[in-house]
Design a protein around this motif. Structure first.
Motif, PDB file in Angstrom:
ATOM      1  N   ILE A  27       0.853  -1.190   0.000  1.00 49.20           N
ATOM      2  CA  ILE A  27       0.000   0.000   0.000  1.00 49.20           C
ATOM      3  C   ILE A  27       0.886   1.236   0.000  1.00 49.20           C
ATOM      4  O   ILE A  27       2.067   1.148   0.350  1.00 49.20           O
ATOM      5  CB  ILE A  27      -0.942   0.061   1.226  1.00 49.20           C
ATOM      6  CG1 ILE A  27      -0.129   0.080   2.534  1.00 49.20           C
ATOM      7  CG2 ILE A  27      -1.931  -1.078   1.198  1.00 49.20           C
ATOM      8  CD1 ILE A  27      -0.970   0.324   3.775  1.00 49.20           C
ATOM      9  N   ILE A  28       0.309   2.358  -0.412  1.00 49.17           N
ATOM     10  CA  ILE A  28       1.026   3.624  -0.282  1.00 49.17           C
ATOM     11  C   ILE A  28       0.782   4.083   1.148  1.00 49.17           C
ATOM     12  O   ILE A  28      -0.191   4.790   1.448  1.00 49.17           O
ATOM     13  CB  ILE A  28       0.539   4.643  -1.312  1.00 49.17           C
ATOM     14  CG1 ILE A  28       0.691   4.058  -2.727  1.00 49.17           C
ATOM     15  CG2 ILE A  28       1.328   5.939  -1.191  1.00 49.17           C
ATOM     16  CD1 ILE A  28       0.122   4.922  -3.825  1.00 49.17           C
ATOM     17  N   PHE A  29       1.668   3.650   2.022  1.00 51.36           N
ATOM     18  CA  PHE A  29       1.456   3.756   3.473  1.00 51.36           C
ATOM     19  C   PHE A  29       1.137   5.179   3.904  1.00 51.36           C
ATOM     20  O   PHE A  29       0.227   5.402   4.700  1.00 51.36           O
ATOM     21  CB  PHE A  29       2.703   3.239   4.188  1.00 51.36           C
ATOM     22  CG  PHE A  29       2.625   3.278   5.677  1.00 51.36           C
ATOM     23  CD1 PHE A  29       3.199   4.323   6.391  1.00 51.36           C
ATOM     24  CD2 PHE A  29       1.985   2.267   6.377  1.00 51.36           C
ATOM     25  CE1 PHE A  29       3.134   4.364   7.773  1.00 51.36           C
ATOM     26  CE2 PHE A  29       1.912   2.299   7.768  1.00 51.36           C
ATOM     27  CZ  PHE A  29       2.492   3.340   8.464  1.00 51.36           C
ATOM     28  N   SER A  30       1.870   6.141   3.365  1.00 55.58           N
ATOM     29  CA  SER A  30       1.751   7.516   3.855  1.00 55.58           C
ATOM     30  C   SER A  30       0.374   8.125   3.602  1.00 55.58           C
ATOM     31  O   SER A  30       0.029   9.129   4.220  1.00 55.58           O
ATOM     32  CB  SER A  30       2.826   8.384   3.210  1.00 55.58           C
ATOM     33  OG  SER A  30       2.656   8.418   1.798  1.00 55.58           O
ATOM     34  N   THR A  31      -0.404   7.528   2.726  1.00 57.29           N
ATOM     35  CA  THR A  31      -1.711   8.096   2.386  1.00 57.29           C
ATOM     36  C   THR A  31      -2.851   7.475   3.183  1.00 57.29           C
ATOM     37  O   THR A  31      -4.001   7.896   3.039  1.00 57.29           O
ATOM     38  CB  THR A  31      -2.022   7.906   0.886  1.00 57.29           C
ATOM     39  OG1 THR A  31      -2.176   6.510   0.603  1.00 57.29           O
ATOM     40  CG2 THR A  31      -0.923   8.495   0.026  1.00 57.29           C
ATOM     41  N   HIS A  32      -2.547   6.481   4.006  1.00 57.99           N
ATOM     42  CA  HIS A  32      -3.596   5.730   4.702  1.00 57.99           C
ATOM     43  C   HIS A  32      -3.656   6.022   6.189  1.00 57.99           C
ATOM     44  O   HIS A  32      -2.625   6.129   6.856  1.00 57.99           O
ATOM     45  CB  HIS A  32      -3.375   4.225   4.534  1.00 57.99           C
ATOM     46  CG  HIS A  32      -3.736   3.717   3.181  1.00 57.99           C
ATOM     47  ND1 HIS A  32      -5.017   3.436   2.803  1.00 57.99           N
ATOM     48  CD2 HIS A  32      -2.957   3.449   2.104  1.00 57.99           C
ATOM     49  CE1 HIS A  32      -5.036   3.002   1.557  1.00 57.99           C
ATOM     50  NE2 HIS A  32      -3.797   3.005   1.110  1.00 57.99           N
ATOM     51  N   THR A  33      -4.882   6.092   6.711  1.00 58.40           N
ATOM     52  CA  THR A  33      -5.078   5.984   8.148  1.00 58.40           C
ATOM     53  C   THR A  33      -4.713   4.562   8.560  1.00 58.40           C
ATOM     54  O   THR A  33      -5.019   3.601   7.853  1.00 58.40           O
ATOM     55  CB  THR A  33      -6.540   6.278   8.508  1.00 58.40           C
ATOM     56  OG1 THR A  33      -6.820   7.656   8.227  1.00 58.40           O
ATOM     57  CG2 THR A  33      -6.822   6.003   9.974  1.00 58.40           C
ATOM     58  N   THR A  51      -4.263   6.491  13.663  1.00 64.19           N
ATOM     59  CA  THR A  51      -3.535   7.679  13.258  1.00 64.19           C
ATOM     60  C   THR A  51      -3.807   7.925  11.786  1.00 64.19           C
ATOM     61  O   THR A  51      -3.696   7.024  10.964  1.00 64.19           O
ATOM     62  CB  THR A  51      -2.023   7.527  13.525  1.00 64.19           C
ATOM     63  OG1 THR A  51      -1.340   8.686  13.017  1.00 64.19           O
ATOM     64  CG2 THR A  51      -1.442   6.282  12.872  1.00 64.19           C
ATOM     65  N   THR A  52      -4.184   9.160  11.465  1.00 61.25           N
ATOM     66  CA  THR A  52      -4.480   9.497  10.080  1.00 61.25           C
ATOM     67  C   THR A  52      -3.180   9.734   9.307  1.00 61.25           C
ATOM     68  O   THR A  52      -2.088   9.786   9.883  1.00 61.25           O
ATOM     69  CB  THR A  52      -5.338  10.761   9.993  1.00 61.25           C
ATOM     70  OG1 THR A  52      -4.553  11.892  10.415  1.00 61.25           O
ATOM     71  CG2 THR A  52      -6.584  10.647  10.852  1.00 61.25           C
ATOM     72  N   SER A  53      -3.320   9.894   8.013  1.00 60.70           N
ATOM     73  CA  SER A  53      -2.147  10.162   7.195  1.00 60.70           C
ATOM     74  C   SER A  53      -1.472  11.460   7.624  1.00 60.70           C
ATOM     75  O   SER A  53      -0.260  11.616   7.460  1.00 60.70           O
ATOM     76  CB  SER A  53      -2.534  10.223   5.717  1.00 60.70           C
ATOM     77  OG  SER A  53      -3.517  11.222   5.502  1.00 60.70           O
ATOM     78  N   GLY A  54      -2.246  12.360   8.189  1.00 67.64           N
ATOM     79  CA  GLY A  54      -1.693  13.630   8.647  1.00 67.64           C
ATOM     80  C   GLY A  54      -1.216  13.614  10.081  1.00 67.64           C
ATOM     81  O   GLY A  54      -0.777  14.643  10.601  1.00 67.64           O
ATOM     82  N   GLY A  55      -1.312  12.449  10.726  1.00 74.04           N
ATOM     83  CA  GLY A  55      -0.790  12.327  12.083  1.00 74.04           C
ATOM     84  C   GLY A  55      -1.784  12.644  13.188  1.00 74.04           C
ATOM     85  O   GLY A  55      -1.401  12.690  14.356  1.00 74.04           O
ATOM     86  N   ILE A  56      -3.045  12.838  12.824  1.00 76.38           N
ATOM     87  CA  ILE A  56      -4.059  13.035  13.865  1.00 76.38           C
ATOM     88  C   ILE A  56      -4.348  11.689  14.502  1.00 76.38           C
ATOM     89  O   ILE A  56      -4.477  10.683  13.804  1.00 76.38           O
ATOM     90  CB  ILE A  56      -5.342  13.638  13.266  1.00 76.38           C
ATOM     91  CG1 ILE A  56      -5.044  15.033  12.708  1.00 76.38           C
ATOM     92  CG2 ILE A  56      -6.446  13.705  14.304  1.00 76.38           C
ATOM     93  CD1 ILE A  56      -6.189  15.638  11.924  1.00 76.38           C
ATOM     94  N   THR A  57      -4.446  11.676  15.821  1.00 78.09           N
ATOM     95  CA  THR A  57      -4.622  10.419  16.535  1.00 78.09           C
ATOM     96  C   THR A  57      -5.926  10.413  17.325  1.00 78.09           C
ATOM     97  O   THR A  57      -6.458  11.465  17.698  1.00 78.09           O
ATOM     98  CB  THR A  57      -3.450  10.174  17.497  1.00 78.09           C
ATOM     99  OG1 THR A  57      -3.359  11.257  18.426  1.00 78.09           O
ATOM    100  CG2 THR A  57      -2.138  10.064  16.740  1.00 78.09           C
ATOM    101  N   ASN A  58      -6.400   9.206  17.586  1.00 76.26           N
ATOM    102  CA  ASN A  58      -7.600   9.032  18.393  1.00 76.26           C
ATOM    103  C   ASN A  58      -7.447   7.724  19.154  1.00 76.26           C
ATOM    104  O   ASN A  58      -6.880   6.760  18.622  1.00 76.26           O
ATOM    105  CB  ASN A  58      -8.846   9.003  17.509  1.00 76.26           C
ATOM    106  CG  ASN A  58     -10.108   9.186  18.312  1.00 76.26           C
ATOM    107  OD1 ASN A  58     -10.080   9.754  19.396  1.00 76.26           O
ATOM    108  ND2 ASN A  58     -11.217   8.716  17.779  1.00 76.26           N
ATOM    109  N   TYR A  59      -7.972   7.707  20.390  1.00 74.78           N
ATOM    110  CA  TYR A  59      -7.777   6.562  21.266  1.00 74.78           C
ATOM    111  C   TYR A  59      -9.085   6.107  21.894  1.00 74.78           C
ATOM    112  O   TYR A  59      -9.992   6.912  22.131  1.00 74.78           O
ATOM    113  CB  TYR A  59      -6.801   6.923  22.396  1.00 74.78           C
ATOM    114  CG  TYR A  59      -5.436   7.306  21.928  1.00 74.78           C
ATOM    115  CD1 TYR A  59      -5.114   8.624  21.657  1.00 74.78           C
ATOM    116  CD2 TYR A  59      -4.452   6.331  21.739  1.00 74.78           C
ATOM    117  CE1 TYR A  59      -3.845   8.979  21.210  1.00 74.78           C
ATOM    118  CE2 TYR A  59      -3.183   6.677  21.300  1.00 74.78           C
ATOM    119  CZ  TYR A  59      -2.892   8.000  21.028  1.00 74.78           C
ATOM    120  OH  TYR A  59      -1.646   8.342  20.588  1.00 74.78           O
ATOM    121  N   ALA A  60      -9.134   4.821  22.193  1.00 69.05           N
ATOM    122  CA  ALA A  60     -10.221   4.326  23.018  1.00 69.05           C
ATOM    123  C   ALA A  60     -10.084   4.921  24.420  1.00 69.05           C
ATOM    124  O   ALA A  60      -8.963   5.147  24.895  1.00 69.05           O
ATOM    125  CB  ALA A  60     -10.171   2.803  23.093  1.00 69.05           C
TER     126      ALA A  60
END
Length: 113
Positions: A27-33, A51-60
């Motif tokens: 896969i084109i890793f950098s473009t994927h969440t 973590t999104t491609s732009g580095g935004i993160t979310n946690y349980a």
């Protein structure tokens, strides 16, 4: 062919730390969440962190403040730093490209009391 290969699991005492890694190919890793999920015995698989491609993160909620997801696009790798581990964190941890059928085989994390 997409491949996700997790590593870094093991046995650790409560309060300890582990760092999981997942190397992606095909896969084109950098473009994927990218996401980490886990499945404990006799429980449903649940989202741990993304973590999104732009580095935004979310946690349980259950891991917020203890776990950190990060990515290295140059290495096609997503990490999960797990601190303050608890027995209830015991599970098989899987790497995933959210919204796709791409899953790794998982790595087992066991936290002893």
């Amino acid at each position: 062919q997409v491949q996700l290969v997790e590593s870094g699991g093991g046995l650790v005492q409560a309060g300890g730390s582990l760092r999981l890694s997942c190397v992606a190919s095909g896969i084109i890793f950098s473009t994927h969440t990218m996401g980490w999920y886990r499945q404990a015995p006799e429980k449903q698989r649940e989202l741990v962190a993304v973590t999104t491609s732009g580095g935004i993160t979310n946690y349980a909620d259950s891991v917020e403040g203890r776990f950190t997801i990060s990515r290295d696009n140059a290495k096609n790798t997503v990490y999960l730093q797990m601190n303050g581990l608890k027995p209830e964190d015991t599970a098989v941890y899987y790497c995933n490209v959210p919204g796709t059928a791409y899953w790794g085989k998982g790595t087992l994390v066991t936290v002893s009391p």
